[in-house]
Structure formats: structure tokens, C-alpha cells
Design a protein around this motif. Structure first.
Motif, PDB file in Angstrom:
ATOM      1  N   GLY A 110      49.589  46.545  46.476  1.00 25.81           N
ATOM      2  CA  GLY A 110      48.686  45.639  45.772  1.00 25.81           C
ATOM      3  C   GLY A 110      47.485  45.243  46.610  1.00 25.81           C
ATOM      4  N   LEU A 111      47.717  44.958  47.903  1.00 29.30           N
ATOM      5  CA  LEU A 111      46.606  44.571  48.778  1.00 29.30           C
ATOM      6  C   LEU A 111      45.628  45.721  49.004  1.00 29.30           C
ATOM      7  N   LEU A 112      46.140  46.926  49.034  1.00 29.78           N
ATOM      8  CA  LEU A 112      45.276  48.076  49.247  1.00 29.78           C
ATOM      9  C   LEU A 112      44.464  48.413  48.005  1.00 29.78           C
ATOM     10  N   VAL A 113      45.047  48.186  46.829  1.00 30.79           N
ATOM     11  CA  VAL A 113      44.423  48.609  45.571  1.00 30.79           C
ATOM     12  C   VAL A 113      43.435  47.572  45.040  1.00 30.79           C
ATOM     13  N   ARG A 114      43.758  46.266  45.157  1.00 30.36           N
ATOM     14  CA  ARG A 114      43.002  45.273  44.400  1.00 30.36           C
ATOM     15  C   ARG A 114      41.507  45.194  44.742  1.00 30.36           C
ATOM     16  N   PRO A 115      41.073  45.391  46.003  1.00 29.82           N
ATOM     17  CA  PRO A 115      39.629  45.274  46.243  1.00 29.82           C
ATOM     18  C   PRO A 115      38.819  46.406  45.622  1.00 29.82           C
ATOM     19  N   TYR A 116      39.495  47.546  45.345  1.00 26.58           N
ATOM     20  CA  TYR A 116      38.770  48.724  44.871  1.00 26.58           C
ATOM     21  C   TYR A 116      39.102  49.066  43.423  1.00 26.58           C
ATOM     22  N   ALA A 117      39.837  48.156  42.740  1.00 28.00           N
ATOM     23  CA  ALA A 117      40.246  48.451  41.360  1.00 28.00           C
ATOM     24  C   ALA A 117      39.082  48.387  40.393  1.00 28.00           C
ATOM     25  N   GLY A 118      38.037  47.648  40.742  1.00 26.09           N
ATOM     26  CA  GLY A 118      36.857  47.564  39.889  1.00 26.09           C
ATOM     27  C   GLY A 118      36.983  46.476  38.839  1.00 26.09           C
TER      28      GLY A 118
END
Length: 443
Positions: free
Chosen positions: A115-123
């Protein structure tokens, strides 16, 4: 007495793989290695239970600008943690019975990392919220299962072990608040990078739990023989008695102590998430530089490192934990008064006082272990108190965002924080009485 309750041992039929082999050659060494690995897993997991929140608090203004959020939407974002903790935390005991607590915590750490890796780049805001929810789901199940693991494997050291993981939790909280802004600047100033880097700490927390993933709780109906097959139960799994369903389910909703503890947990969580989500912004709006505001939030969080170790040990030695609740509440009221009257001039003093007040969290966790006699009772009480408590805490951060946006200042939000501290002190005093939920269920 409360101190006797914390020393309640697990049923003699429940044996860990290490304990089962203690009489064999190398058995003592295996048990020692297992317990050290378990302690390492608890500490690393605790370090990961708050950086997802405080790293966001330190960069909230940048995230709001980057995603085009209003103050109300940002308030919604700061309310997501307690919502996820309430929704997913209630699932933790059932998952632990099915897969073993060690396997569930391991999966929780993996969910945090993803979740921490994905959320900044999810758009967009929706993707950011979805990534946050995944990380918070992992935090939620681990929140509930930490007291269960401590009660089951360290029954004679509930206070000291609760203090250890509470201290690690506070350290992780403070570390994220203190270094997120400087690291973000060092890595190029991108808030996406500043938030994503905390996934690495969660990956490290997965590793100690991997040896426990293969374990399963004894299947229902397996009989007594199953309890003598230690190779089928992981060191962090629930007891065989619990897995067989022999322990009756307690009616927590009928226990005054359970309700007092749940409301206390909810109100202290409200204060904690308002602090983590908004305190840095309060200081920034008062003219404090962003880096200094992050350090002030870190000071608030780091106060929990020594106090989270001292307070649980003190609590287990007292027949009534109410006086500790009152002392922490007075510190919180003084800190809020300072934020209202002179937020910048006395910033360091207010950060220290609110840091002391935030130690209601390890106290609440300690009381969860003290208000139930057995491991299954702790699991049920932990799930009830935390899930109900986090439901209670959901409106607080959101309401702060709404009041801030519509009043154009921090007077009304700080008045709300102060007003909530009074009932927190009252219900905490009631939850601190020397009684157990099993005794109330028997009556």
C-alpha cells in the motif's frame, strides 16, 4: 488483583514447537531462537504501525496541492485510518484462528509495504485513498493481534512486552514525522518519493514472521490429540483450546468494562489521529517552518518511546489505572490551551505535553491485557475495544478539517479537541477499575 491477572498462564495443553522440544537435545536453543525471533517480529511490526499516517501528516500540504484536495477532503483522508482499523480490525481474531496470528501479521506487513509503495503513484485522490486503505488494513489486523501474541507467549511479562512494542510503535511514529520532510528534500523534493520510501521498513518487518507462516491453528473437532501435535501450530498461532472453539464467546456488548475501554480507546485514538494528521499544519499556519513543524510532531510522537515502556509497567503494578488516565488528560488539556494561546511561542512545550497525553494509547493496550483473564478473552476484548473505539474516532479528524475550512482558523478545532478530553478522562477512569470481562460475563 490486576498484577495477578497479567500472570495468568495459558492452559497446560497448549505447547509451542519450541517448548515441546525443550527436553530434547537442542530444544532449549530452539526455544530461545524462536522467542528472540518473535520479539524481533513484534518490534519490527510495531515500528510499521504508524509511519503510513505520520509521514502523510508531515507532507499533508504537499499532498493536498498535488492532488487538488480541499480542507474537507483532507479531513476525510485523516479519518481513513480509524475507519480502516474499525472495519478490518474486527476480522483479525477470525483470521488468526484460521491461519495463525503469525501468518496474519506477516500478511499485514506485506499489505503495508504494498500500500505504501502504490498509493503515491496510483493517480488521483481515489487511488491514493485505495493505496492508503490497503496499508491501513495491514496495520489494523496487526493492531488487534499484538496484545493477543503478547498475552499468549509472554503471560508473565504483559507489562514489559506491551511497553516494548508500544515504545517501538512510538519510535516509528516519531521517526516518520521527523525525517520524512528532510528525506523528501534530499531525494529531489517529490512528495511521492517521500511517502513511498517507508515501504522498505515494512518489507523488513515481513522477514521475521516468515518461519511462522506455515503454522495453522488446530482444526475444529481435532480432539485432544491435536493439541499434542505441535508441528501443526505456529509459535504465534492461537491456542489449540481456542481453535477448537471450547472457549465460549464472551458478550462484550453487555460488559460495562468492555464499553468503558472501547470508548476510552476511541477518544484517545481521536486525539492521536487529530494530532498526527493536523498538528504539523497548526504549527505551519502559525508561522513555523515546515521542517521545524515536522520535528515538533516528531517530539510529540517520540515522547511515547520512554513513556510507553514506563507506563505499562506502572499500570500493571496498580490496582486501579484511573490516576494515570487523569494525569495524561491534564497534560493534554494544558497542551491544547497552549496551542490556542501561543502556538508558535511555546511550540516545544505544547509538543511535549501532547506527547505525554498521547501515551493513553499504550495504557489502553495494557488495560486490554489486564481486563481479561485468558488469551481468547484478550483476543475478543482487543477486537471489540479497538474496532468499536476506532469507529468512535472516525468523525474527529474529519470534523477538524471541516471546522478549519469553514472557520478559517484553529480556534474551533482546538476547542473541540479540548472538549473531547473530558469524557476521555471519565471513561478511562472507569476502564481502569480492577475487574475482568470474564467476571462480568459470569455475573
Amino acid at each position: 488483583m490486576a498484577s495477578e491477572e497479567t500472570r495468568t498462564m495459558t492452559p497446560p495443553t497448549v505447547r509451542s514447537p519450541a517448548a515441546h522440544g525443550a527436553g530434547k537435545p537442542g530444544g532449549a536453543a530452539t526455544r530461545a531462537w524462536t522467542m528472540r525471533l518473535l520479539v524481533l517480529g513484534i518490534v519490527l511490526s510495531a515500528l510499521n504501525l504508524r509511519p503510513a499516517i505520520t509521514s502523510l501528516g508531515a507532507l499533508l500540504e504537499e499532498v493536498r496541492d498535488g492532488l487538488g484536495m480541499s480542507g474537507s477532503v483532507a479531513g476525510l483522508l485523516t479519518s481513513v485510518p480509524p475507519l480502516c482499523f474499525a472495519v478490518f480490525g474486527v476480522m483479525a481474531p477470525r483470521l488468526a484462528r484460521r491461519f495463525g496470528a503469525g501468518a496474519v501479521v506477516c500478511a499485514g506487513m506485506a499489505a503495508i509495504a504494498t500500500g505504501l509503495l502504490v498509493r503515491p503513484y496510483a493517480g488521483g485522490t481515489a487511488g491514493f485513498l485505495a493505496g492508503s486503505a490497503l496499508a491501513l488494513m495491514g496495520i489494523a489486523v496487526s493492531n488487534v493481534l499484538m496484545p493477543v501474541i503478547v498475552k499468549h507467549w509472554f503471560p508473565d511479562r504483559v507489562g514489559s512486552m506491551t511497553g516494548l512494542y508500544s515504545m517501538a510503535l512510538a519510535l516509528g511514529t516519531a521517526l516518520a514525522a521527523a525525517v520524512t520532510v528532510p528525506l523528501t528534500d534530499t531525494l529531489g523534493g517529490s512528495w511521492q518519493t517521500g511517502l513511498a520510501l517507508w515501504a522498505g521498513l515494512a518489507v523488513a518487518a515481513v522477514l521475521p514472521w516468515l518461519p511462522f507462516v506455515r503454522g495453522r491453528a488446530t482444526p475444529p473437532g481435532a480432539g485432544e490429540g491435536a493439541a499434542e501435535a505441535p508441528q501443526t501450530q505456529s509459535p504465534a498461532a492461537p491456542s489449540a483450546e481456542h481453535a477448537r472453539g471450547e472457549t465460549p464467546r464472551l458478550r462484550m456488548a453487555r460488559s460495562r468494562t468492555a464499553w468503558a475501554l472501547a470508548v476510552f480507546f476511541g477518544l484517545q485514538a481521536t486525539a492521536a489521529y487529530i494530532t498526527m494528521g493536523w498538528m504539523a499544519q497548526i504549527f505551519r499556519d502559525a508561522g513555523v517552518p515546515a521542517g521545524t513543524a515536522g520535528l515538533l510532531l516528531a517530539v510529540t510522537m517520540v515522547m511515547g518511546v520512554p513513556l510507553a515502556f514506563v507506563i505499562p509497567r506502572l499500570a500493571t503494578r496498580l490496582p486501579h489505572q484511573g490516576p494515570i488516565v487523569l494525569a495524561l488528560g491534564v497534560c493534554g488539556l494544558a497542551g491544547y490551551a497552549g496551542l490556542y494561546l501561543a502556538p508558535a511561542a511555546g511550540a516545544w512545550a505544547w509538543a511535549l505535553l501532547l506527547g505525554v497525553a498521547n501515551c493513553a494509547f499504550p495504557l489502553a493496550l495494557t488495560m486490554v491485557g489486564m481486563r481479561a483473564r485468558t488469551g481468547p478473552g484478550v483476543a475478543q476484548l482487543s477486537a471489540f475495544a479497538q474496532s468499536t473505539g476506532y469507529l468512535i474516532s472516525i468523525p474527529g479528524p474529519l470534523l477538524v478539517g471541516v471546522l478549519y475550512q469553514h472557520s478559517g482558523g484553529w480556534g474551533l478545532p482546538i476547542a473541540l479537541m479540548s472538549a473531547l478530553m473530558i469524557p476521555q478522562m471519565v471513561v478511562g477512569f472507569l476502564a481502569g477499575r480492577d475487574r475482568t470481562v470474564e467476571d462480568e460475563a459470569a455475573r
